[in-house]
Structures are given as C-alpha cells and as structure tokens.
Motif scaffolding. Structure first.
Motif, PDB file in Angstrom:
ATOM      1  N   HIS A  23      -8.560   1.171   1.767  1.00  0.00           N
ATOM      2  CA  HIS A  23      -9.152   0.015   1.095  1.00  0.00           C
ATOM      3  C   HIS A  23      -8.086  -0.553   0.172  1.00  0.00           C
ATOM      4  O   HIS A  23      -7.413   0.196  -0.541  1.00  0.00           O
ATOM      5  CB  HIS A  23     -10.379   0.445   0.285  1.00  0.00           C
ATOM      6  N   TRP A  24      -7.908  -1.876   0.199  1.00  0.00           N
ATOM      7  CA  TRP A  24      -6.859  -2.528  -0.584  1.00  0.00           C
ATOM      8  C   TRP A  24      -7.510  -3.588  -1.457  1.00  0.00           C
ATOM      9  O   TRP A  24      -7.991  -4.602  -0.960  1.00  0.00           O
ATOM     10  CB  TRP A  24      -5.826  -3.141   0.359  1.00  0.00           C
ATOM     11  N   SER A  25      -7.546  -3.332  -2.760  1.00  0.00           N
ATOM     12  CA  SER A  25      -8.283  -4.214  -3.676  1.00  0.00           C
ATOM     13  C   SER A  25      -7.420  -4.617  -4.857  1.00  0.00           C
ATOM     14  O   SER A  25      -7.900  -4.695  -5.988  1.00  0.00           O
ATOM     15  CB  SER A  25      -9.555  -3.522  -4.156  1.00  0.00           C
ATOM     16  N   ASP A  33      -7.913   5.346   6.876  1.00  0.00           N
ATOM     17  CA  ASP A  33      -9.027   5.225   5.946  1.00  0.00           C
ATOM     18  C   ASP A  33      -8.436   4.563   4.708  1.00  0.00           C
ATOM     19  O   ASP A  33      -7.873   5.230   3.834  1.00  0.00           O
ATOM     20  CB  ASP A  33      -9.616   6.591   5.613  1.00  0.00           C
ATOM     21  N   PRO A  75      -5.522   5.743  -0.174  1.00  0.00           N
ATOM     22  CA  PRO A  75      -5.657   5.584   1.269  1.00  0.00           C
ATOM     23  C   PRO A  75      -5.047   6.768   2.034  1.00  0.00           C
ATOM     24  O   PRO A  75      -4.069   7.379   1.583  1.00  0.00           O
ATOM     25  CB  PRO A  75      -4.871   4.297   1.561  1.00  0.00           C
ATOM     26  N   GLU A 100       0.791  -1.216   0.000  1.00  0.00           N
ATOM     27  CA  GLU A 100       0.000   0.000   0.000  1.00  0.00           C
ATOM     28  C   GLU A 100       0.831   1.277   0.000  1.00  0.00           C
ATOM     29  O   GLU A 100       1.937   1.321   0.539  1.00  0.00           O
ATOM     30  CB  GLU A 100      -0.939   0.015   1.216  1.00  0.00           C
ATOM     31  N   VAL A 102     -10.253   3.783  -7.799  1.00  0.00           N
ATOM     32  CA  VAL A 102      -9.838   3.590  -6.417  1.00  0.00           C
ATOM     33  C   VAL A 102      -9.580   4.938  -5.749  1.00  0.00           C
ATOM     34  O   VAL A 102      -9.333   5.950  -6.410  1.00  0.00           O
ATOM     35  CB  VAL A 102      -8.578   2.705  -6.321  1.00  0.00           C
ATOM     36  N   LEU A 139      -6.543  -2.498  11.524  1.00  0.00           N
ATOM     37  CA  LEU A 139      -6.801  -3.010  10.184  1.00  0.00           C
ATOM     38  C   LEU A 139      -6.509  -4.494  10.042  1.00  0.00           C
ATOM     39  O   LEU A 139      -6.849  -5.095   9.019  1.00  0.00           O
ATOM     40  CB  LEU A 139      -5.960  -2.239   9.160  1.00  0.00           C
ATOM     41  N   LEU A 179      -5.125  -7.491   4.444  1.00  0.00           N
ATOM     42  CA  LEU A 179      -6.421  -6.837   4.260  1.00  0.00           C
ATOM     43  C   LEU A 179      -7.088  -7.329   2.981  1.00  0.00           C
ATOM     44  O   LEU A 179      -6.572  -7.115   1.879  1.00  0.00           O
ATOM     45  CB  LEU A 179      -6.243  -5.315   4.203  1.00  0.00           C
TER      46      LEU A 179
END
Length: 308
Positions: free
Chosen positions: A104-106, A102, A85, A13, A82, A158, A128
């Motif tokens: 999100h890891w996709s 805050d 973060p 990330e 996206v 997290l 995550l």
C-alpha cells in the motif's frame, strides 16, 4: 565542465523481499526498486535521501537499518500506522525472479527536501494511488531546480489497467531527463513496438537519454544523436533481484562523476558521444553483473567497480 557532487533524492517504495526458492528457507531481504537505487548510490559514496514509507514493524526496522548502513537518509512524510510492504520473490531454476506483492502506497504531500540536485522516481510509487499523486506533485515542484531520472520497473499486478498506467508512465517520462526501462517493461507498456520506436517516442516527450536493459543480452542507450549497444558482462547468476536497480544507481554515479546531473547538466546528456555512452553502459552493466552474482539486491561498492 563542473564536477561538483550532486545530492540525490529518491522517491518511492521500500519493500521487504521474501525470497523463496525450492528446498531453502525463506530469506527476507530489504528491497523495493527506489530503495535499492538509494542504497546503491549510498554504497557508491553518493549523498542520498530516500522519501519512502516504512512501518514500525520487524521488516520495516530491518530495511531502515539496511539503508542507513549505506548512509541513506530517511526523511518522513509524517504518516503513522503504515505497514511495511512485502513481496514474495520466487526464483526459477535460472535465478529469474517473480513477485507477489502486498503493498500500500499512501505518501502524503510534503515540502521538498532542500539541496537535491537530482531526483529519481521509481516504479510502484509513480502509479499506485493514493500516494502516486503526492510523488508526482513533488517531482513537478523539484523539476525546475534538479535533473530527474525515472524507472517504470513495471509490476503488472499493481499497475492496474494498461491504458491508465501508460498515461502515468508517460507523464513521468515527460518530466525526466533520463529514463531507464527493461525490455520486459516495454513489452507490457507498448505491445508490438520495437525498442527503437519506444525510445524515439520517449525522447520526443522530453528526456535527453533513454536506457533499455535486456538482462543477459546487455543494454542500449538512445539519444537524439543515435543509439549505442553493449553486451552484458559474463557472470555466474545467483539471482536477478536488484540487477536493474544496480544498473540505475551506477548510471547516476557515473553521470554525477562527469558533472552531467543537476539542472546545468541537462544539455550535455543529449550530446554524449558513442564512446561516452559505451563507457556508461559498461560501467552500469558491471554493477548489474556483480549484483546478480550474489543473493538479493546487494549492489557493488565503489571499490568493486574499479577496473581490475
């Protein structure tokens, strides 16, 4: 012994660290543990790519420009829409950082980039969902032709339930040749365990070298042949943001300089002598000391790490 320069791939990330301290305006800094490691490697002159996710937003563009300024390449996973973060970083009176995320890891499954001799995986990206499965799958595919390092860099908010997080962490440890963790990471992952017990457990899972950082109390290196400790280099602390990541990138730089990374370097990692390990800890500790002496995750250049 070979001294060829390995190419690095970092997976993980990128985060916009918004540093908040009493009486001062908020300051956004490019951050995220894996991104900091990639940036640190670039600052040290190592060829490096970072597989990450950045949004088409102000902080995403800030982070991308920051990384590219150090020569970091930014391959994409093809996902659009996206959001970059963010983390609110609060500093206590001693400069120690706390984080509110805050994120999100996709990450999507991607074909492995060519030419990576060493792969580093870090932090949130390894635990995550839904992106963690893609990151670990990529690591497993690259493992036969590259050496691997891993830093859990635990973020309790997290990581989810400790038992599930520990299972993912240990999967990453088992895929790695080198693992670096902080004493705080170990306290969360293995309550009541000594550092020695954790290190021996991890070495039994597969790595050749385990490094444990202790903040102002220095660091220790564990191999199947024994343990070496080194004190922290004295410095005036501005904040601790990115200190462990600077330690990690300097460690990889030092090992690369000795030809100890890449699939052919694995056996030599376990055979490092106490003198080798002491020099490694001091070099990486100096990188961390320089980083904490200035604001944000600003690791040293190669010139700054030269003996002075």
């Amino acid at each position: 012994m070979t001294t060829s320069t390995p190419s690095f791939l970092v997976i993980g990330e990128s985060v916009a660290d918004i540093v908040r301290s009493p009486g001062r305006p908020d300051l956004p800094h490019p951050g995220g543990s894996p991104a900091n490691v990639a940036y640190g490697l670039g600052r040290l002159g190592r060829p490096v790519a970072l597989l990450t996710q950045l949004g088409d937003d102000e902080v995403g563009r800030l982070i991308a420009a920051h990384l590219r300024s150090a020569g970091v390449e930014l391959p994409a996973d093809g996902r659009t829409g996206v959001r970059t973060p963010t983390a609110i970083v609060t500093l206590d009176p001693d400069g120690r950082a706390g984080y509110a995320f805050d994120i999100h890891w996709s990450l999507r499954p991607v074909d492995p980039p060519a030419g990576a001799d060493h792969v580093h995986l870090g932090s949130i990206a390894a635990v995550l969902p839904p992106g963690a499965d893609a990151a670990l799958g990529l690591l497993e595919r690259l493992r036969p032709g590259a050496s691997v390092s891993y830093d859990p860099n635990v973020r309790p908010a997290l990581f989810g339930a400790p038992a599930a997080a520990l299972a993912r962490v240990e999967r990453c440890v088992a895929l790695s040749d080198l693992v670096k963790a902080s004493d705080e990471d170990l306290a969360w992952l293995y309550p009541g365990w000594s550092e020695q017990r954790v290190a021996e457990h991890w070495l039994g899972l597969g790595p050749a070298l385990v490094l444990i950082t202790r903040g102002g109390r220095g660091a220790a290196a564990f191999t199947p042949r024994g343990t070496v400790e080194a004190a922290a280099e004295p410095t005036a602390v501005v904040d601790t943001v990115g200190a462990g990541d600077a330690f990690m990138s300097a460690t990889l730089d030092a090992l690369a300089g000795r030809g100890l990374l890449g699939p052919t370097g694995r056996p030599a990692l376990a055979a490092l002598t106490p003198a080798d390990l002491t020099a490694l800890l001091r070099y990486a500790g100096r990188a961390a000391a320089i980083t904490v002496s200035r604001a944000g995750a600003t690791p040293p250049t190669a010139a700054e790490l030269l003996p002075g």
